[in-house]
Design a protein around this motif. Structure first.
Motif, PDB file in Angstrom:
ATOM      1  N   THR A  69     -33.220  59.651 118.520  1.00 21.56           N
ATOM      2  CA  THR A  69     -32.062  58.897 118.042  1.00 21.56           C
ATOM      3  C   THR A  69     -32.431  58.244 116.728  1.00 21.56           C
ATOM      4  O   THR A  69     -33.447  57.527 116.643  1.00 21.56           O
ATOM      5  CB  THR A  69     -31.654  57.818 119.056  1.00 21.56           C
ATOM      6  OG1 THR A  69     -31.382  58.466 120.300  1.00 21.56           O
ATOM      7  CG2 THR A  69     -30.439  57.063 118.571  1.00 21.56           C
ATOM      8  N   SER A  76     -25.765  55.427 113.615  1.00 19.81           N
ATOM      9  CA  SER A  76     -26.703  56.009 114.563  1.00 19.81           C
ATOM     10  C   SER A  76     -26.316  57.455 114.812  1.00 19.81           C
ATOM     11  O   SER A  76     -25.132  57.794 114.864  1.00 19.81           O
ATOM     12  CB  SER A  76     -26.686  55.195 115.867  1.00 19.81           C
ATOM     13  OG  SER A  76     -27.518  55.796 116.813  1.00 19.81           O
ATOM     14  N   GLN A  77     -27.338  58.305 114.926  1.00 21.23           N
ATOM     15  CA  GLN A  77     -27.078  59.719 115.227  1.00 21.23           C
ATOM     16  C   GLN A  77     -28.171  60.220 116.156  1.00 21.23           C
ATOM     17  O   GLN A  77     -29.312  59.749 116.104  1.00 21.23           O
ATOM     18  CB  GLN A  77     -27.086  60.564 113.945  1.00 21.23           C
ATOM     19  CG  GLN A  77     -25.817  60.455 113.120  1.00 21.23           C
ATOM     20  CD  GLN A  77     -25.798  61.491 112.015  1.00 21.23           C
ATOM     21  OE1 GLN A  77     -26.331  62.587 112.171  1.00 21.23           O
ATOM     22  NE2 GLN A  77     -25.160  61.142 110.899  1.00 21.23           N
ATOM     23  N   ARG A  78     -27.782  61.186 116.971  1.00 21.66           N
ATOM     24  CA  ARG A  78     -28.759  61.808 117.871  1.00 21.66           C
ATOM     25  C   ARG A  78     -29.127  63.164 117.294  1.00 21.66           C
ATOM     26  O   ARG A  78     -28.251  63.951 116.930  1.00 21.66           O
ATOM     27  CB  ARG A  78     -28.157  61.951 119.266  1.00 21.66           C
ATOM     28  CG  ARG A  78     -29.168  62.298 120.320  1.00 21.66           C
ATOM     29  CD  ARG A  78     -28.547  62.118 121.705  1.00 21.66           C
ATOM     30  NE  ARG A  78     -29.525  62.321 122.744  1.00 21.66           N
ATOM     31  CZ  ARG A  78     -30.416  61.424 123.142  1.00 21.66           C
ATOM     32  NH1 ARG A  78     -30.428  60.234 122.565  1.00 21.66           N
ATOM     33  NH2 ARG A  78     -31.268  61.692 124.108  1.00 21.66           N
ATOM     34  N   ALA A 119     -29.689  64.014 108.469  1.00 23.66           N
ATOM     35  CA  ALA A 119     -28.490  63.319 108.944  1.00 23.66           C
ATOM     36  C   ALA A 119     -27.893  62.555 107.770  1.00 23.66           C
ATOM     37  O   ALA A 119     -28.609  62.033 106.922  1.00 23.66           O
ATOM     38  CB  ALA A 119     -28.857  62.349 110.064  1.00 23.66           C
TER      39      ALA A 119
END
Lengths: 632, 294
Positions: free
Chosen positions: A260, A272-274, A285
Motif C-alpha cells: 500500500t 493512497s493506492q494499492r 502510481a
C-alpha cells in the motif's frame, strides 16, 4: 623452501664466511701452543706421547662439527627459513568491504548485513599471518581506502569496526580495479578480498572480471525487499494550484508482493493506492493533489520489510508563490483580464486618486503620471509625455511595421506584425534599455532593468486591435515573468536515490546559464553531454538545477539500490583462508633453529670448552691429599 | 714487574701481633723471645743441680742449704736471640708464566722480616738460585724495614735452581744454627730431597714454604703443546689432554708430599701456598696453622 630475510646466495655466502672463520679459529685454538713452564719434570711424568711434526687429522672433529652445525642453525634462524612456496611470504592484501546502502538491511534478528560483513572481515584479518599487510577499502559507488597497507592488524580491525553503510549502491568493478592498482603500485601481491552482498547495477554485473587473486567472502542476503524508486512532483499543467505526483516502487525480491502506497502532506493523508508488484517489477502510481500551501510530502510503503530505508521518502513542497500587483487605473476593466487570469498574481485595482508610492510588488500605472514615482517595480501604460519614466521622443499616429525582439524574454513568442495601433509614443532609450517592440520611428515598448525595474508601453494594448490577439496576454505574461522570475519559474521536484543524477535538458541550453547548487547554495560539480546534465552526490540532500525560468529540485533521500546480484569469477576463492595456520607453524621454525643452535654451542662449550677445564680443576682439588690440604 | 709497594701500611699493622716461632733450642745471644732448654743467665727459673766447684756462688740456693745442709745451685732459662734466615728462591722457575710466584715470594719474605723486626729478632734474607746471592741482614726494630722494602723491590729473578749447591754454601757460610725459612717452588730437576736433608741434618730448623701457581699444578692447556723449561730453555713437544692433566696433577701433588714429609722428618714445618690465595689469608691461616708464626 625459501628465506625471508636472506637470499639463497646471501645465505650461502654468509654461512661460508662464518664457517671459514670458525674453522680458522678452531685450527688456531687447536694449533701447537708454545708455553713457558716452571719445570718439565711433571709433564714428562704425565707420560704423554710426543706430538707428531705435522698434523694429519683434526683433533676433536666433533667439536668443530658441533660449532659449524650450531652456526648453521643460528643463521637459519636469522634468515627465517620457511618451508613451502614463495607465495607464502609476506603479502599485501586489499580487503574490500561493501558499504552500499543495501548493507543496512537486516538479515536476521537485529543483525544487519553490515554487521555480518564486519564479522567476516574481522575473521579474515585474524586469519592472516602477523607479517601480512592489509589495506581496507570501503566500497559503495566509490572505492575509498580506509587504511594504507597496514601490518598493524589492530588498526585494520578498528577501521572495520568504524565502517558503516553509505547511501549509494555498490560499484564492484571500480573497487576491484582500485585494489588491482594499489597492489600493482607496491609490487607485492596478496589477495583481493571482497566482503559483502554484491548487489550491483545491471551494467556493473555485466562487466567481466578476470582477477585471479580474488577471494569472495559473501554475506548472504536472502531478503525480500520492496522499495520506493522515485517520486516526481510538478505543478499541474492545467491547474497551477495542483501538484501532479508520480511515485514508482519496485519489488526486488523473488516473490510477488502487495503493498500500500500512502501519501501524506504535513501529516494529513494526501492519497493512497494499492500496488501489486510481481517479483522484480517496478510500477508507478500517479496522484494529483491541490494545495497552495507548503509542506512535507511523505510517501510510505506498507507493510515494511527488512530494509526500511527505501520504504519511505519525503520531499518538501514549496508554496504557490504569488506576485502582488496594484493597478492604478480609472478604467480598470480594460486591464482586469490580463491579471485576473493568472492565479499567481494577486491584483488590486485602484483609481488614480488613491495613488501612494509605497506599494509592494508591481505597480501598474494606466495613462497616469503620479506626483511621485513608485518605489517598487512599475509598468507604465501609455504614460503622458511630460515627465515619463522613459523620455518620449514623439507621438506617432497609425504606426506600421511593429517589430518584436524575440530574442529577449519579454518578446519571446511574439510574432504579430499586422497590429493596428491608432497612436503610440516613441521612446528615447538609454544604454541598457531593452527594446521589446519598435517601429521605424523608434522603440514603442521599452524595459529598463535595474534594482527597480521599469516597463513602459507607448500605447494601451487593450485599446488597440491587439486586445483580441494572443500576443497581448503573452506580452503581459512575459512582462510579469520578467518582473518576478522567481514567482513564475516552473518547478519540478523529485525524490530519487543518492548517487549519479541525470537531468534531461531542452535543446539550445547554454551550459553557462545552468546552475547546480545544494540547499545551502554551494555549487555542485556537473557535466553537460548533449541534452543531459550529470551530477553526483554521495550523500543525501537537496540539489537544485536552475535552467533559466525552469528549476528542478532533487531530494536525494532514497538509498541507491542495485538491481541484480554480482557473480564472482569462477576462479575466485571463497570462504576464509586456511593458510595462516601453515604459515604460522613455519614462522615458529626460526625459534626452533635458534634454540637448537644455542643448545649446540652450549653442548660444545660443556664438552670442549672452559667448563671442562673448570671441572678438571675442581676434580683435582678434591683429589688433593687430605693431609696436604691440612698442612697447607 | 710490579713496581707498587710490596706491602701496605694496613697490612703491616696487622703483622705486628705475630711472632716467628721455632721449636729447636739454639745457643745464642740472650735477649730473644723464644725460650731455650739451655740454662743461663735468664730471668725465668729452670731447675736445681748439685753445686760444683767453680760455680757462681750468687746462684746457690742458700735457703735450701740451711734446711738440707747441701748446696744446690739455681739454674735459669735463657731466651736467646736465634738467627732467622730466609732463603728466597729467585731462580727463573719462580718467574715462569706470569711471574706471580716471584712477586708472591717477595711479599711473603718481606712480611716475615717485618714480623721479625717487630720482635727484635736477628733476621736476614738470602736470595738463591744455584748459589746464594748477596743477602741482607736486618734487625733493630720496625724502623729498619724501609731499607728491606727497597732491597726486595730491587730483587730480580735469575739463574737455575741447584738446591744441593745452595745448601752446601749455606752450611759452610752459616755455622751458627738457627731457623731457616725456605721460600721456594722446590722445582729442581736434580731433586730437592738431598739438599734439604743436608740442611736439616746440620742442625738448622727448617720452615719450608712451598709456592705454586695454578698453572704449575693444573695446566689449563690442551692439545699440542710446545713446552719450554723456564730455567733451562729445554723444549718438549707433546699432546696434552684431560687424562694427562690428571696424571700431571697427581705427580705434582706427590712432589709436594715429598717436600712436606722431608720437612717433618727433619723436625721442621711445612706450608704449601697457592699464589691464588690472598697473602693475608696465607700468613694468618696456613703459616699460623703450621706453627711457623703465632
Amino acid at each position: 623452501m625459501f628465506f625471508v630475510n636472506l637470499g639463497l646466495g646471501q645465505f650461502v655466502a654468509i654461512f661460508g664466511a662464518i664457517s671459514a672463520i670458525s674453522v680458522v679459529l678452531y685450527l688456531l685454538d687447536r694449533s701447537r701452543r708454545r708455553v713457558v713452564v716452571s719445570t718439565l719434570k711433571f709433564w714428562v711424568a704425565a707420560e704423554q706421547p710426543t706430538a707428531v711434526v705435522r698434523r694429519k687429522h683434526i683433533s676433536q672433529p666433533f667439536s668443530l662439527f658441533l660449532q659449524l652445525l650450531s652456526m648453521l642453525l643460528l643463521l637459519l634462524a636469522i634468515a627465517q627459513l620457511r618451508i613451502g612456496s614463495q607465495a607464502n611470504q609476506t603479502r599485501q592484501h586489499v580487503l574490500i568491504i561493501e558499504t552500499s546502502a543495501w548493507m543496512n538491511a537486516r538479515s536476521s534478528g537485529r543483525k544487519t548485513l553490515m554487521d555480518s560483513a564486519r564479522d567476516r572481515a574481522r575473521a579474515y584479518v585474524n586469519a592472516l599471518p602477523a607479517s601480512d599487510q592489509v589495506m581496507l577499502v570501503r566500497a559503495d559507488s566509490l572505492a575509498t581506502p580506509a587504511t594504507a597497507f597496514e601490518s598493524n592488524h589492530a588498526k585494520v580491525l578498528a577501521a572495520i569496526t568504524a565502517t558503516v553503510p553509505g547511501s549509494t549502491s555498490l560499484n564492484v568493478h571500480q573497487a576491484l580495479n582500485f585494489a588491482r592498482q594499489m597492489q600493482a603500485n607496491t609490487g607485492q601481491y596478496g589477495e583481493v578480498v571482497f566482503v559483502g552482498s554484491g548487489r550491483v547495477s545491471e551494467a556493473d554485473a555485466a562487466e567481466a572480471s578476470d582477477m585471479k587473486n580474488l577471494r569472495v567472502l559473501a554475506v548472504t542476503d536472502p531478503i525480500e525487499n520492496t522499495g520506493l524508486r522515485k517520486i516526481g512532483i510538478k505543478r499541474s499543467n492545467t491547474n497551477p494550484e495542483a501538484w501532479d505526483i508520480y511515485v514508482s516502487a519496485k519489488n526486488y525480491g523473488s516473490r510477488s508482493k502487495q503493498v500500500t502506497l500512502t501519501l501524506t502532506l504535513g501529516g494529513l493523508p494526501a492519497g493512497s493506492q494499492r500496488l501489486d508488484l510481481p517479483a522484480g517489477t517496478e510500477k508507478e502510481a500517479t496522484f494529483a493533489y491541490r494545495t497552495r500551501a507548503a509542506g512535507v510530502l511523505q510517501a510510505r510503503l506498507t507493510p515494511g520489510d527488512a530494509f526500511p530505508d527505501d520504504d519511505r521518502a519525503s520531499i518538501e513542497l514549496p508554496p504557490l508563490a504569488t506576485l502582488p500587483v496594484v493597478v492604478y487605473s480609472n478604467d480598470p476593466e480594460l486591464l482586469r483580464p490580463f491579471f485576473a487570469a493568472n492565479p499567481q498574481v494577486t491584483a488590486v485595482f485602484k483609481p488614480t486618486a488613491q495613488y501612494v508610492n509605497t506599494d509592494k510588488g508591481l505597480v501598474v500605472l494606466d495613462r497616469f503620471l503620479p506626483p511621485s514615482r513608485p518605489t517598487a517595480d512599475s509598468m507604465w501604460i501609455d504614460p503622458p509625455s511630460n515627465n515619463s519614466p522613459i523620455p518620449i521622443k514623439q507621438r506617432v499616429q497609425k504606426p506600421e511595421g511593429v517589430r518584436w525582439d524575440s530574442d529577449n524574454a519579454l518578446g519571446a513568442g511574439l510574432r504579430t506584425r499586422d497590429v493596428h495601433i491608432d497612436s503610440t509614443s516613441v521612446f528615447n532609450t538609454a544604454p541598457g534599455d531593452i527594446k521589446v517592440a519598435e517601429i521605424d520611428a523608434g522603440p514603442i515598448i521599452v524595459a529598463r532593468p535595474g534594482a527597480v525595474k521599469t516597463l513602459a508601453f507607448g500605447f494601451h494594448p487593450a485599446l488597440t486591435s491587439m486586445r483580441y490577439e494572443l500576443a497581448t496576454p503573452l506580452l503581459f505574461a512575459n512582462s510579469l515573468r520578467w518582473f518576478a522570475p522567481d514567482v513564475f519559474r516552473s518547478k519540478e521536484l523529485s525524490t530519487q536515490p543518492v548517487g549519479t543524477v541525470n537531468v534531461a535538458l531542452d535543446s539550445g541550453v547554454d551550459p553557462a546559464a545552468l546552475r547546480v547548487v545544494r540547499e545551502d547554495g554551494t555549487p555542485v560539480p556537473f557535466t553537460v553531454e548533449g541534452k543531459s546534465l550529470h551530477f553526483y552526490s554521495g550523500a543525501p540532500g537537496v540539489v537544485r538545477v536552475v535552467n533559466g525560468d525552469h528549476e528542478s529540485i532533487y531530494s536525494l533521500s532514497l538509498p541507491e539500490m542495485g538491481d541484480t546480484k554480482w557473480k564472482a569469477p569462477a576462479g575466485a576463492k571463497k570462504g576464509l583462508p586456511s593458510f595462516r595456520e601453515n604459515i604460522q607453524s613455519v614462522h615458529d621454525t626460526w625459534r626452533i633453529f635458534a634454540i637448537l643452535g644455542g643448545l649446540g654451542l652450549l653442548i660444545e662449550w660443556i664438552l670442549y670448552g672452559r667448563l671442562e677445564r673448570v671441572m678438571v680443576r675442581a676434580r683435582n682439588l678434591l683429589r688433593w691429599p687430605a693431609g696436604l690440604r691440612k698442612a697447607s | 714487574m710490579d713496581e707498587s709497594p710490596l706491602l701496605d701500611r694496613h697490612f703491616l699493622e696487622k703483622l705486628e701481633r705475630l711472632t716467628i716461632h721455632w721449636g729447636k733450642s739454639f745457643p745464642g745471644l740472650v735477649g730473644g723471645h723464644n725460650p731455650s732448654r739451655f740454662a743461663g743467665g735468664g730471668q725465668e727459673f729452670l731447675d736445681h743441680r748439685q753445686f760444683h766447684q767453680g760455680d757462681d756462688l750468687r746462684s746457690v740456693n742458700w735457703r735450701a742449704y740451711m734446711r738440707l745442709d747441701k748446696m744446690f745451685l739455681k739454674m735459669f732459662q735463657i731466651e736467646p736471640r736465634v738467627p732467622v734466615r730466609i732463603l728466597l728462591d729467585t731462580s727463573l722457575s719462580m718467574a715462569a708464566g706470569d711471574g706471580s710466584k716471584f712477586s708472591y715470594a717477595r711479599k711473603l719474605a718481606a712480611s716475615l722480616i717485618y714480623v721479625g723486626l717487630v720482635r727484635h729478632d736477628m733476621i736476614s734474607v738470602y736470595p738463591f738460585a744455584s748459589h746464594l746471592k748477596e743477602g741482607k741482614k736486618t734487625g733493630g726494630g720496625r724502623q729498619r724495614f724501609t731499607s728491606t722494602m727497597d732491597y726486595f723491590q730491587a730483587l730480580k729473578p735469575g739463574g737455575v735452581t741447584d738446591f744441593v749447591g745452595m745448601v752446601r754454601e749455606v752450611i759452610t757460610t752459616f755455622t751458627q744454627r738457627g731457623l731457616i725459612i725456605l721460600i721456594s717452588d722446590f722445582l729442581d730437576d736434580a731433586g730437592v730431597e738431598k739438599g734439604l736433608q743436608y740442611l736439616g741434618d746440620f742442625g738448622h730448623e727448617l720452615f719450608l714454604i712451598q709456592l705454586w701457581n695454578e698453572e704449575d699444578r693444573t695446566p689449563p692447556w690442551t692439545g699440542e703443546l710446545e713446552l719450554e723449561d723456564g730455567e733451562t730453555n729445554q723444549i718438549v713437544k707433546l699432546q696434552f689432554d684431560d687424562e694427562a692433566r690428571v696424571r700431571y696433577t697427581k705427580a705434582f701433588d706427590e712432589h709436594c708430599e715429598v717436600v712436606r714429609q722431608l720437612a717433618f722428618r727433619t723436625g721442621g714445618k711445612y706450608a704449601g701456598v697457592s699464589t691464588a690465595q690472598p697473602i693475608e689469608d696465607v700468613i694468618f691461616g696456613s703459616l699460623v696453622r703450621s706453627r711457623g708464626v703465632a
